[in-house]
Each structure stands twice: as C-alpha cells, then as structure tokens.
Design a protein around this motif. Structure first.
Motif, PDB file in Angstrom:
ATOM      1  N   ARG A   1      40.259 -10.522 -34.180  1.00  0.00           N
ATOM      2  CA  ARG A   1      40.868  -9.355 -34.808  1.00  0.00           C
ATOM      3  C   ARG A   1      39.817  -8.282 -35.047  1.00  0.00           C
TER       4      ARG A   1
ATOM      5  N   GLU B   1      45.575  -3.149 -35.143  1.00  0.00           N
ATOM      6  CA  GLU B   1      46.730  -2.459 -35.735  1.00  0.00           C
ATOM      7  C   GLU B   1      47.070  -1.162 -35.009  1.00  0.00           C
TER       8      GLU B   1
ATOM      9  N   GLN C   1      49.370  -5.182 -33.979  1.00  0.00           N
ATOM     10  CA  GLN C   1      49.647  -5.516 -35.381  1.00  0.00           C
ATOM     11  C   GLN C   1      50.324  -4.335 -36.066  1.00  0.00           C
TER      12      GLN C   1
ATOM     13  N   THR D   1      51.112  -3.771 -43.366  1.00  0.00           N
ATOM     14  CA  THR D   1      52.054  -3.872 -44.486  1.00  0.00           C
ATOM     15  C   THR D   1      52.696  -2.531 -44.822  1.00  0.00           C
TER      16      THR D   1
ATOM     17  N   ASP E   1      47.728 -14.631 -44.148  1.00  0.00           N
ATOM     18  CA  ASP E   1      46.486 -13.854 -44.262  1.00  0.00           C
ATOM     19  C   ASP E   1      45.989 -13.928 -45.710  1.00  0.00           C
TER      20      ASP E   1
ATOM     21  N   HIS F   1      43.729 -10.378 -47.191  1.00  0.00           N
ATOM     22  CA  HIS F   1      44.387  -9.252 -47.860  1.00  0.00           C
ATOM     23  C   HIS F   1      45.205  -9.720 -49.056  1.00  0.00           C
TER      24      HIS F   1
HETATM   25  C1  PEP Z   1      44.562  -5.411 -41.734  1.00  0.00           C
HETATM   26  O1  PEP Z   1      44.881  -6.572 -41.426  1.00  0.00           O
HETATM   27  O2  PEP Z   1      43.639  -4.806 -41.199  1.00  0.00           O
HETATM   28  C2  PEP Z   1      45.325  -4.702 -42.789  1.00  0.00           C
HETATM   29  C3  PEP Z   1      45.129  -3.407 -43.046  1.00  0.00           C
HETATM   30  O3  PEP Z   1      46.175  -5.496 -43.448  1.00  0.00           O
HETATM   31  P1  PEP Z   1      47.485  -5.128 -44.336  1.00  0.00           P
HETATM   32  O4  PEP Z   1      48.345  -4.242 -43.494  1.00  0.00           O
HETATM   33  O5  PEP Z   1      48.085  -6.480 -44.594  1.00  0.00           O
HETATM   34  O6  PEP Z   1      46.988  -4.489 -45.604  1.00  0.00           O
END
Ligand code: PEP
Ligand code: MN
Length: 364
Positions: free
Chosen positions: A129, A167, A185, A188, A272, A275
């Motif tokens: 990642r 992401e 990705q 959230t 995860d 986070h």
């Molecule tokens: C990430 O995994 O880089 C992240 C920003 O996670 P989240 O969207 O869960 O805050």
C-alpha cells in the motif's frame, strides 16, 4: 427480487427472462449458482412487485421468484452464496488465506517506498500500500506526491512482484490511478461519493471500499452495491474504525462488523487497525483481534522512520514492529482456520440464509 431458474433451464430461457426484465425498465444480473442460474432484478420496482412476481414466475425455465427485502441485492449472500475471491497478480483475497496489505501512509520518496516495500515483502506482506493522493483533514498538510508517487508504486510492483493499492479521491483521477494501481482504494471520507463509486464500478480493477467513519453496515453495503451494479463485482470491504464518543483512540474498531459482514455478504473483509486506533502500540493487538474474528486480511501502515513521516506518524509501524506483527498474526490465522474449518463454497441454495451459517465464520 431474484428469479431462480430450474436446474435444467436452457440459455434461451435465461435470455427470455432477462429480456422480459429489461422490457419492464429493470436491469437483470445473473449468477450461476451450484446448479441454478439466479437472476437478480434491480431497479425501481415499487408497487409493481406482486404483479412482476406473478409475471416472471410463469416464464419458461423459471423455478420460482423470491422477493428480497434487504436493500442490497448483488452484494448479498442470498444472491451469491459462495465467497467472492479476488485475484490480483499472485495474490488472492477472500480464498481463506491471510492477506496483508502493508506500506506507508503516504509515499514520500522513491527510497522510502522501496525500503518499505522490500521489508514488508520479505516479512510476508501480500499487497503493497501507499498513498499518492492524500485526503487530509487540513488543506495545509502534505497532500501526497500524486502521479510521481503512482510511478514509484508501479516500479515497486516490478521490483517486488507485489500488487499495489492506492487511494483514488475523485472521479477525474480514476483513469490515471487505474493505469498504475492493481487495486483502487476508496477512503472513508468518500464512501458515499456516489459519482466516484459509479466511476470505479466501470474500471477493470478491484476496489477496496473503506467504511465511512459514520456509516452503518447497511449504508456501507449500499455503497458497495453502487460499485457492483455499475459493473465491477470485485469489491473488498475494509473496516477502519468508526467515530464514537471515545477519544483515546482515533476511531473505534468495530470488530463485530467482520462476522456480521461475512453473514450478510460474499465480499471479502479486511481490517485496518492503523486508522482505527491512531496509535502504533495498539495496532498489533487489534490486528490479532481482526484476524481472530475472521477477517480475510489486514491493512497496516509501515514506515522506515515513522516519527519522521509526513502523515499519520503516530500510527505507522517501523519495519521491526511489522515483522513482529506478522509473527503474531500468521499463527492466529492458522489457529482460527483450524477452529472453523475450510471454505464453505458448496451446498448452499440461492435462497439460503448465508453460506457461513450461524457462527458467521464458516470459512475460517
Ligand atoms: C488510508 O488508508 O490512506 C486512509 C486515508 O484511510 P481512511 O480513508 O480509512 O482514513
Ligand atoms: Mn494514513
């Protein structure tokens, strides 16, 4: 509703049912079960339900029509009893093996990414990642290296053989991220960005959908339904903690969501703990917990020098901590598999109540 075809239904009969569904202004999605084709009818059905059930029931090759009350259809176990297994390069997610997605929160330089990539690969990670486009709470914080980071990721894939996940924050980035990454990705903050969900539903790359920090399980599955109904069946769900009144942790990791999701949906589920907790010393116990309750894998943030990280410094593991986390979770995964048996892939009827049965952990 689902139209269940007879075991001996021929292709022309399946096509006949699908064209009748289309003629009603609805969309058919078919799934080959063990011995039946099941066709999900999706769209605005409203008050037409009783009449449509009657009309579809008498079409040639139809065994029965099942009304479905849950709002999610294509992501439900009822439609698709066996587990979805997602394959990218040499990795399989959801097949009963332990997936470990590891790497930095943000890609900060080529060296930082490569050092991390080599170390996590050697320790047993299955997916690399790294954030290229970063969703930061403050507009003044580091926003990621963008396309430059995507290039480093692709190079790291060549070097390690690991598939890479990163992401995508907005519809205009979908094509470029899909060009470089193996898994997209959705973070959230974007779980209910419906135009983004539709757009990633149109690309030929698996998508990992993180749970919105204020989203219920049903809202999360409806978000996944957007992606699947747009044409992309390869969705992974990631529980990354939800916001509660607790302030010691960044979020509260909802471990009950894991067996609950395994009961409700056929999609793989990842946890995860980075986070979720926001604290590096809490990552290991919660990774162990996630694996113990039956997650298909974990995503953890790893950095060669976490205290110097440009984002999420407090929660990233250093390379030694990651190796020790692997030493802990691999035996837990083996043990849990032993307790719950092998994957349940057969012998469940389309109208059954879930392949994993009462404990929700059938495959582990
Ligand atoms: C990430 O995994 O880089 C992240 C920003 O996670 P989240 O969207 O869960 O805050
Ligand atoms: Mn992060």
């Amino acid at each position: 509703m689902f139209v269940v075809m007879t075991a001996g239904a021929i292709e022309a009969e399946v096509l006949g049912v699908k064209s009748r569904i289309l003629a009603e202004g609805l969309t058919p999605f078919d799934h080959q079960d063990l011995d039946h084709v099941v066709i999900a009818v999706v769209g605005e059905i409203g008050g037409r339900k009783p009449a449509l059930i009657e009309a579809f029931s008498v079409l040639p090759g139809v065994e029965r029509v099942t009304p479905i009350n849950s709002p999610f259809k294509l992501t439900s176990r009822e439609f698709h009893p066996e587990d979805t297994v997602i394959r990218v390069l040499d990795a399989a997610i959801g097949d009963g093996s332990l997936s470990v997605m590891a790497g930095p929160c943000s890609i900060e330089s080529r060296d930082q990414l490569f050092e991390t990539a080599e170390a996590v690969k050697a320790a047993g990670a299955t997916v690399l990642r790294g954030g290229a486009f970063k969703p930061r709470t403050s507009p003044y914080s580091f926003q990621g290296l963008g396309v430059e980071a995507l290039r480093y990721l692709a190079e790291a894939r060549e070097q390690t053989g690991l598939p890479v996940i990163t992401e995508v924050m907005e519809p205009s980035q979908v094509d470029i991220v899909a060009e470089y990454a193996d898994i997209l990705q959705i973070g959230t903050r974007n779980m209910q960005n419906y135009s983004l969900l539709r757009d990633v539903g149109r690309v030929a790359r698996p998508v990992m959908l993180k749970r919105g920090y204020g989203a219920t399980v049903e809202e999360w599955l409806m978000a996944a339904e957007y992606i699947v109904s747009s044409g992309n069946p390869n969705v992974i769900l990631c529980e990354r903690g939800i916001r509660t009144f607790e302030t010691y942790t960044r979020n509260t990791l909802d471990l009950s969501a894991v067996p609950l999701l395994h009961h409700l949906t056929h999609l793989p589920v990842i946890v995860d703990p980075s986070h979720a907790t926001g604290k590096r010393w809490l990552v290991r116990p919660l990774a162990i917990g996630g694996v113990a309750v039956g997650a298909d894998g974990v995503m953890v943030e790893v950095h060669p020098d976490p205290d110097a990280a440009l984002s999420d410094a407090e929660q990233q593991l250093d390379l030694d901590m990651f190796r020790s986390l692997m030493d802990a979770i691999v035996p837990v995964h083996e043990h849990v598999r032993g307790l719950h048996g092998e994957p349940v892939l057969a012998g469940v009827s389309a109208a059954g109540s879930g392949a994993r049965g009462g404990d929700g952990l059938g495959k582990h």
